[in-house]
Design a protein around this motif. Structure first.
Motif, PDB file in Angstrom:
ATOM      1  N   LYS A   1      26.275 -17.078 -25.718  1.00 53.47           N
ATOM      2  CA  LYS A   1      25.790 -17.883 -26.854  1.00 53.47           C
ATOM      3  C   LYS A   1      26.372 -19.292 -26.815  1.00 53.47           C
ATOM      4  N   LYS A   2      27.665 -19.368 -26.471  1.00 54.77           N
ATOM      5  CA  LYS A   2      28.324 -20.676 -26.386  1.00 54.77           C
ATOM      6  C   LYS A   2      27.662 -21.561 -25.327  1.00 54.77           C
ATOM      7  N   LEU A   3      27.214 -20.957 -24.240  1.00 55.75           N
ATOM      8  CA  LEU A   3      26.572 -21.708 -23.158  1.00 55.75           C
ATOM      9  C   LEU A   3      25.109 -22.035 -23.451  1.00 55.75           C
ATOM     10  N   GLY A   4      24.565 -21.459 -24.539  1.00 58.83           N
ATOM     11  CA  GLY A   4      23.162 -21.689 -24.860  1.00 58.83           C
ATOM     12  C   GLY A   4      22.216 -20.720 -24.179  1.00 58.83           C
ATOM     13  N   MET A   5      22.739 -19.591 -23.737  1.00 64.98           N
ATOM     14  CA  MET A   5      21.915 -18.549 -23.113  1.00 64.98           C
ATOM     15  C   MET A   5      21.302 -17.699 -24.241  1.00 64.98           C
ATOM     16  N   ASN A   6      20.289 -18.256 -24.876  1.00 63.97           N
ATOM     17  CA  ASN A   6      19.752 -17.682 -26.111  1.00 63.97           C
ATOM     18  C   ASN A   6      18.884 -16.444 -25.911  1.00 63.97           C
ATOM     19  N   ASN A   7      18.500 -16.166 -24.677  1.00 63.27           N
ATOM     20  CA  ASN A   7      17.658 -15.004 -24.397  1.00 63.27           C
ATOM     21  C   ASN A   7      18.409 -13.944 -23.604  1.00 63.27           C
ATOM     22  N   THR A   8      19.721 -13.897 -23.782  1.00 61.92           N
ATOM     23  CA  THR A   8      20.562 -12.973 -23.021  1.00 61.92           C
ATOM     24  C   THR A   8      21.351 -12.072 -23.951  1.00 61.92           C
ATOM     25  N   ILE A   9      21.342 -10.792 -23.619  1.00 59.96           N
ATOM     26  CA  ILE A   9      22.174  -9.799 -24.302  1.00 59.96           C
ATOM     27  C   ILE A   9      22.824  -8.950 -23.218  1.00 59.96           C
ATOM     28  N   PHE A  10      24.146  -8.967 -23.185  1.00 60.21           N
ATOM     29  CA  PHE A  10      24.873  -8.130 -22.249  1.00 60.21           C
ATOM     30  C   PHE A  10      25.183  -6.797 -22.917  1.00 60.21           C
ATOM     31  N   ASN A  11      24.870  -5.718 -22.233  1.00 61.98           N
ATOM     32  CA  ASN A  11      25.161  -4.377 -22.725  1.00 61.98           C
ATOM     33  C   ASN A  11      26.221  -3.667 -21.905  1.00 61.98           C
ATOM     34  N   ASN A  12      26.553  -4.226 -20.750  1.00 60.71           N
ATOM     35  CA  ASN A  12      27.578  -3.642 -19.883  1.00 60.71           C
ATOM     36  C   ASN A  12      28.071  -4.713 -18.908  1.00 60.71           C
ATOM     37  N   PRO A  13      29.179  -4.486 -18.216  1.00 61.52           N
ATOM     38  CA  PRO A  13      29.727  -5.511 -17.325  1.00 61.52           C
ATOM     39  C   PRO A  13      29.099  -5.553 -15.931  1.00 61.52           C
ATOM     40  N   HIS A  14      28.268  -4.570 -15.572  1.00 61.89           N
ATOM     41  CA  HIS A  14      27.737  -4.503 -14.213  1.00 61.89           C
ATOM     42  C   HIS A  14      26.250  -4.774 -14.114  1.00 61.89           C
ATOM     43  N   GLY A  15      25.522  -4.675 -15.208  1.00 54.10           N
ATOM     44  CA  GLY A  15      24.100  -4.982 -15.192  1.00 54.10           C
ATOM     45  C   GLY A  15      23.183  -3.803 -14.943  1.00 54.10           C
ATOM     46  N   LEU A  16      23.725  -2.648 -14.607  1.00 51.52           N
ATOM     47  CA  LEU A  16      22.876  -1.489 -14.356  1.00 51.52           C
ATOM     48  C   LEU A  16      22.150  -1.069 -15.626  1.00 51.52           C
ATOM     49  N   ASP A  17      20.986  -0.450 -15.456  1.00 54.75           N
ATOM     50  CA  ASP A  17      20.227  -0.015 -16.624  1.00 54.75           C
ATOM     51  C   ASP A  17      20.019   1.497 -16.673  1.00 54.75           C
ATOM     52  N   GLU A  18      20.823   2.258 -15.951  1.00 58.62           N
ATOM     53  CA  GLU A  18      20.707   3.721 -15.955  1.00 58.62           C
ATOM     54  C   GLU A  18      21.233   4.362 -17.236  1.00 58.62           C
ATOM     55  N   PHE A  19      22.223   3.761 -17.873  1.00 60.94           N
ATOM     56  CA  PHE A  19      22.922   4.408 -18.989  1.00 60.94           C
ATOM     57  C   PHE A  19      22.661   3.755 -20.341  1.00 60.94           C
ATOM     58  N   ASP A  20      22.082   2.570 -20.333  1.00 62.84           N
ATOM     59  CA  ASP A  20      21.767   1.869 -21.574  1.00 62.84           C
ATOM     60  C   ASP A  20      20.572   0.963 -21.285  1.00 62.84           C
ATOM     61  N   GLU A  21      20.321   0.010 -22.123  1.00 66.32           N
ATOM     62  CA  GLU A  21      19.184  -0.893 -21.938  1.00 66.32           C
ATOM     63  C   GLU A  21      19.376  -1.848 -20.758  1.00 66.32           C
ATOM     64  N   GLY A  22      20.584  -1.887 -20.212  1.00 70.14           N
ATOM     65  CA  GLY A  22      20.876  -2.865 -19.175  1.00 70.14           C
ATOM     66  C   GLY A  22      21.093  -4.226 -19.805  1.00 70.14           C
ATOM     67  N   ASN A  23      21.416  -5.180 -18.999  1.00 70.45           N
ATOM     68  CA  ASN A  23      21.582  -6.537 -19.484  1.00 70.45           C
ATOM     69  C   ASN A  23      20.218  -7.198 -19.514  1.00 70.45           C
ATOM     70  N   ILE A  24      19.933  -7.868 -20.595  1.00 64.27           N
ATOM     71  CA  ILE A  24      18.619  -8.476 -20.798  1.00 64.27           C
ATOM     72  C   ILE A  24      18.790  -9.985 -20.741  1.00 64.27           C
ATOM     73  N   SER A  25      17.966 -10.622 -19.913  1.00 61.52           N
ATOM     74  CA  SER A  25      18.063 -12.069 -19.772  1.00 61.52           C
ATOM     75  C   SER A  25      16.749 -12.605 -19.218  1.00 61.52           C
ATOM     76  N   CYS A  26      16.764 -13.873 -18.882  1.00 59.59           N
ATOM     77  CA  CYS A  26      15.608 -14.514 -18.270  1.00 59.59           C
ATOM     78  C   CYS A  26      16.107 -15.464 -17.187  1.00 59.59           C
ATOM     79  N   ALA A  27      15.205 -15.916 -16.363  1.00 66.68           N
ATOM     80  CA  ALA A  27      15.579 -16.801 -15.256  1.00 66.68           C
ATOM     81  C   ALA A  27      16.266 -18.072 -15.773  1.00 66.68           C
ATOM     82  N   TYR A  28      15.749 -18.638 -16.845  1.00 65.70           N
ATOM     83  CA  TYR A  28      16.337 -19.870 -17.387  1.00 65.70           C
ATOM     84  C   TYR A  28      17.803 -19.673 -17.770  1.00 65.70           C
ATOM     85  N   ASP A  29      18.111 -18.578 -18.445  1.00 70.75           N
ATOM     86  CA  ASP A  29      19.498 -18.326 -18.848  1.00 70.75           C
ATOM     87  C   ASP A  29      20.394 -18.088 -17.639  1.00 70.75           C
TER      88      ASP A  29
END
Length: 178
Positions: free
Chosen positions: A64-92
């Motif tokens: 949020k501080k960096l202005g990555m307004n379309n990003t939500i981190f759900n875990n530190p590795h990015g995998l999506d097997e156990f939760d929604e995974g990390n959600i972002s876009c190319a711009y962020d």
């Protein structure tokens, strides 16, 4: 850093850390950036954040501080097997890499071609662009079931530096090189 039981929660790419093992934070960062090591990601998260959940909160605050307004981190590795995974876009992701390119430690690690790990053999950089494209300055691959192949890379020629991010691109390295 002492490797804890958190390593048993990951799947996918790893450097096969062992619970109770002692490893430097630097070597964990090398494993994370060069080998996409999910086991290193959770060890770093627990060490830096005190807990993985707290680290995820810190990641989201920084985004949020960096202005990555379309990003939500759900875990530190990015995998999506156990939760929604990390959600972002190319711009962020471009925002994030732009920030990282100002970090000398990040650039040092990104440009390692071959690393002799203290306990886990030799690690080679997965950045094919480093070998194929002389202007390459950084690159991070990714793959999840939802996002498929992802790649973000940068290149610098003279005073001009460019960043490209592709999502769901099966021919990503060739596309970035062109």
């Amino acid at each position: 850093v002492t490797v804890g039981e958190e390593i048993h929660t990951i799947v996918g790419s790893a450097v096969y850390l062992v619970e109770g093992e002692q490893i430097t934070l630097y070597e964990l960062l090398v494993a994370l950036l060069l080998r996409s090591a999910n086991d290193a990601a959770v060890v770093i998260a627990k060490y830096v954040g005190g807990s993985i959940d707290n680290f995820i909160n810190l990641m989201n605050l920084e985004a949020k501080k960096l202005g990555m307004n379309n990003t939500i981190f759900n875990n530190p590795h990015g995998l999506d097997e156990f939760d929604e995974g990390n959600i972002s876009c190319a711009y962020d992701m471009v925002i994030l890499l732009s920030e990282l390119l100002n970090n000398p430690l990040f650039l040092k690690i990104e440009n390692i071609k071959k690393y002799n790990s203290s306990n886990h053999g030799v690690w080679f950089n997965k950045n094919k662009l480093m070998k194929q494209y002389k202007y390459s300055t950084s690159c991070k691959t990714g793959f999840t079931k939802k996002a498929n192949r992802t790649l973000i890379s940068s290149a610098k020629k003279g005073n001009e530096e460019l960043i490209i991010c592709t999502l769901k691109c099966s021919n990503d390295f060739a596309f970035h090189k062109d």
